[in-house]
Design a protein around this motif. Structure first.
Motif, short mmCIF file in Angstrom:
data_model
loop_
_atom_site.label_atom_id
_atom_site.label_comp_id
_atom_site.label_asym_id
_atom_site.label_seq_id
_atom_site.Cartn_x
_atom_site.Cartn_y
_atom_site.Cartn_z
N SER A 86 33.89 42.04 28.52
CA SER A 86 34.48 41.54 29.77
C SER A 86 35.87 40.98 29.52
CB SER A 86 33.56 40.45 30.35
OG SER A 86 34.14 39.89 31.51
N ALA B 240 38.21 43.86 29.03
CA ALA B 240 38.50 44.54 30.31
C ALA B 240 39.45 43.72 31.16
CB ALA B 240 37.19 44.79 31.05
N PHE B 241 39.23 42.39 31.16
CA PHE B 241 40.10 41.52 31.95
C PHE B 241 41.53 41.56 31.43
CE2 PHE B 241 42.15 37.36 32.42
CZ PHE B 241 42.20 37.26 33.80
N HIS C 103 43.10 44.82 32.35
CA HIS C 103 43.47 44.85 33.77
C HIS C 103 44.72 44.03 34.02
CE1 HIS C 103 43.00 44.99 38.11
NE2 HIS C 103 42.98 43.64 38.15
N TYR C 104 44.78 42.85 33.40
CA TYR C 104 45.95 41.99 33.58
C TYR C 104 47.21 42.68 33.05
CZ TYR C 104 49.06 37.98 33.13
OH TYR C 104 50.13 37.15 33.20
N TRP D 148 47.71 45.84 32.85
CA TRP D 148 48.06 46.93 33.78
C TRP D 148 48.80 46.40 35.00
CZ3 TRP D 148 49.01 51.76 34.16
CH2 TRP D 148 49.00 52.41 35.39
N LEU D 149 48.34 45.23 35.50
CA LEU D 149 49.02 44.63 36.66
C LEU D 149 50.45 44.25 36.31
CD1 LEU D 149 46.21 42.33 38.13
CD2 LEU D 149 47.02 44.52 39.03
N CYS E 29 52.47 47.38 36.20
CA CYS E 29 52.75 47.88 37.56
C CYS E 29 53.79 47.02 38.27
CB CYS E 29 51.45 47.91 38.38
SG CYS E 29 50.28 49.15 37.81
#
Length: 601
Positions: A517, A520-521, A524-525, A527-528, A531
């Protein structure tokens, strides 16, 4: 022909005078070999030429080694700050070896010592640099390596102290157990046994106190309960065991029973009676080939009949000494003599008739002394020269009758020896000192000294063990609790193995899930962020291009003289000014600057 460079300027002082002398000697040897090779070549001696070339090659190799060693040391000393730790240590070893060939206090010695100090200082500098980058664990590990000899010595000393303490406690426990057995067999109380052991410590003997307590237990088995009787038995029994060590275990118990059976103990007392019997055995075993065990065994077998016939221990042992020296078996000898003695009383008429003895004289002698009557019978048998006259006496013994007759014949043929042995035995019994004298000899040998020294160490260990016993008791209790805890833990694990495995698997799965987890977090962070950064870059790029376009339009409007359009474009450009404050304002500023140049143009 030679590979030696005689003009080489190698600084050999750093390698010591010994190496310099060796190099000069080798160079001289190489030069001689070269001349010998030229002569051998001129003479056409191929075998000699091959041998000389091989020797020259080996000499050149040695020269090269010495020169390289000198060059290597000199090279390291010239670039200490660039040399590897391995080279520094090798150079230090070489410099220390070189000191062996120098005179202390000389210029070369001082120069060599100075070089050693420089190398050591550089090694210390390198070690200091390495330690600066060490982690806490590495520093601890290095310290442990430095202290490992001392730590090992301390651990060994502590272990030795613990083992010595445990050994002392065991020695005290063994001694206490023997003292408890003394109380058991003698009926004494604890204080009486302690006093008895204090008396044991005063005895000058090579025998340990633990063995003396075992002798005291024998005294208890014989019915002795007073301190005086027990101590007397122990003193006498110890002397017999030391002086007559071939008697074997339990011999003193047997001899003490004999003194009781024959009434000597009641007449002389425990200690004197036992010493008297021991003296007889010691004296007879020294006078002839008879062995101490045979004498004791024969007397034990004859005790019942001998005591009833009112014979003495010295008289019986006198017969035993002769029979053993004549090679007669102890069992058959005792049986034969016992039967003859009994038949002298039970079958008196038959024996008198068969031997032709004077009935009156024989019976009077027998009434006065059984021993003298037996000697009279043996003397008559010797005069007749035919042992068959006693055949009726041994007829009921079957095959053993013939062997018994041989026993009596051996006594009859050595009657003078029997009388002499009995006289010596009686004398030794009366004096009672023979075994004590032998004890004093055996108690003063080198081996006895070693035994006494060991006995002293044991006594100190017992005393120390008595003091350490409470402490060791707690140590053993703590160890027992630890073992119980380990046993309980193992039992619990065995009984709940499935549950523990399930909990372990669940915990591992939980940790994996939490880690997954977190990963994954973070992904994701990230990737943000990517972006967001890409969007900001896109907007900035678009705004920058728009600003550049406006500047270009302003430049064209200026060239055309269209001031209205310039004013309108300037107003629009101000709206793009906010981009200069963002993270990507540098890009926009560059584009605007480019546009400004174009505007100027």
């Amino acid at each position: 022909m030679s590979n030696i460079n005689t003009n080489a300027t190698v600084t050999l002082t750093v390698n010591g005078k010994q190496a310099e002398d060796m190099l000069l000697k080798l160079k001289s040897q190489a030069a001689n070999l070269e001349k010998a090779i030229e002569k051998a070549a001129a003479a056409g001696n191929k075998q000699q030429l091959t041998k000389l070339k091989r020797e020259l090659k080996e000499t050149n190799r040695q020269i090269s080694q010495i020169e390289n060693a000198a060059k290597g040391v000199e090279h390291v000393l010239q670039r200490l700050d660039e040399t590897s730790p391995k080279e520094l240590n090798r150079t230090l070893s070489q410099l220390k070896r070189n000191l062996n060939g120098l005179e202390r206090g000389s210029e070369e010695w001082n120069r060599q010592c100075e070089a050693i100090k420089r190398v050591k200082a550089e090694i210390a500098k390198v070690n200091s640099q390495l330690r600066e980058n060490e982690s806490l664990w590495e520093r601890m590990n290095r310290k442990l390596n430095d202290w490992q000899t001392a730590l090992a010595g301390i651990a060994a000393a502590i272990t030795g102290i613990i083992m010595a303490g445990r050994s002392a406690v065991n020695a005290f426990a063994d001694m206490d157990q023997e003292m408890a057995n003394v109380r058991k067999f003698t009926g004494m109380n604890a204080s009486e046994v302690e006093q008895l052991n204090e008396d044991f410590q005063e005895i000058d003997t090579r025998t340990g106190r633990e063995e003396l307590n075992k002798l005291a237990q024998e005294a208890g088995r014989l019915g002795k309960t007073s301190q005086e009787d027990v101590l007397g038995f122990v003193k006498a029994a110890d002397q017999i065991n030391v002086a007559l060590d071939d008697l074997g275990d339990g011999a003193t118990l047997t001899l003490s029973k004999l003194t009781n059976i024959f009434g000597d103990e009641e007449r002389l007392g425990t200690e004197k009676a036992l010493l008297a019997v021991g003296s007889v055995i010691n004296e007879l075993s020294q006078n002839c080939t008879a062995s101490a065990p045979y004498l004791a065994n024969f007397t034990q077998r004859m005790a019942g009949v001998g005591a009833q016939a009112k014979m003495t221990i010295p008289e019986i042992m006198g017969f035993a000494a002769v029979l053993d020296s004549q090679g007669q078996a102890v069992e058959m000898s005792a049986t034969a003599v016992s039967k003859v003695i009994m038949d002298m009383f039970k079958e008196n008429d038959k024996i008198i008739k068969a031997t032709g003895l004077n009935a009156k004289e024989f019976n009077e002698t027998l009434k006065k002394s059984t021993n003298e009557g037996l000697l009279m019978l043996l003397d008559r048998l010797h005069e007749l020269g035919n042992i068959d006259v006693l055949a009726p006496v041994f007829k009921d013994m079957g095959e053993n009758g013939a062997r018994a007759a041989q026993v009596i014949s051996a006594l009859a043929g050595n009657l003078d020896l029997v009388r002499w042995e009995q006289e010596e035995a009686t004398k030794a019994f009366a004096e009672g000192t023979s075994v004590t004298n032998e004890f004093n000899v055996q108690n003063s040998t080198v081996q006895a000294g070693l035994d006494k020294a060991r006995k002293g160490v044991t006594e100190m260990a017992v005393a120390l063990g008595e003091q350490l016993q409470p402490i060791m008791k707690h140590v053993i209790s703590s160890t027992t609790l630890l073992l119980k805890f380990m046993s309980t833990s193992i039992t619990f694990i065995k009984e709940n193995a499935f549950t523990l495995a399930s909990l372990t698997a669940a915990f591992i799965a939980y940790k994996i899930a939490v880690n997954a987890s977190n990963i994954a977090f973070k992904a994701h962070y990230a990737w943000l962020v990517i972006c967001k950064t890409a969007t900001a870059a896109y907007k900035t790029t678009v705004a920058t291009l728009h600003a550049a376009h406006l500047l270009l339009q302003m430049g064209l409007a200026k060239l055309q003289g269209n001031w209205v359009r310039q004013s309108w474009l300037m107003s629009d450009l101000k709206k793009q000014g906010a981009l200069l404050a963002s993270g990507y304002g540098a890009i926009a500023a560059g584009a605007i600057a480019l546009g400004a140049v174009l505007y100027k143009l």
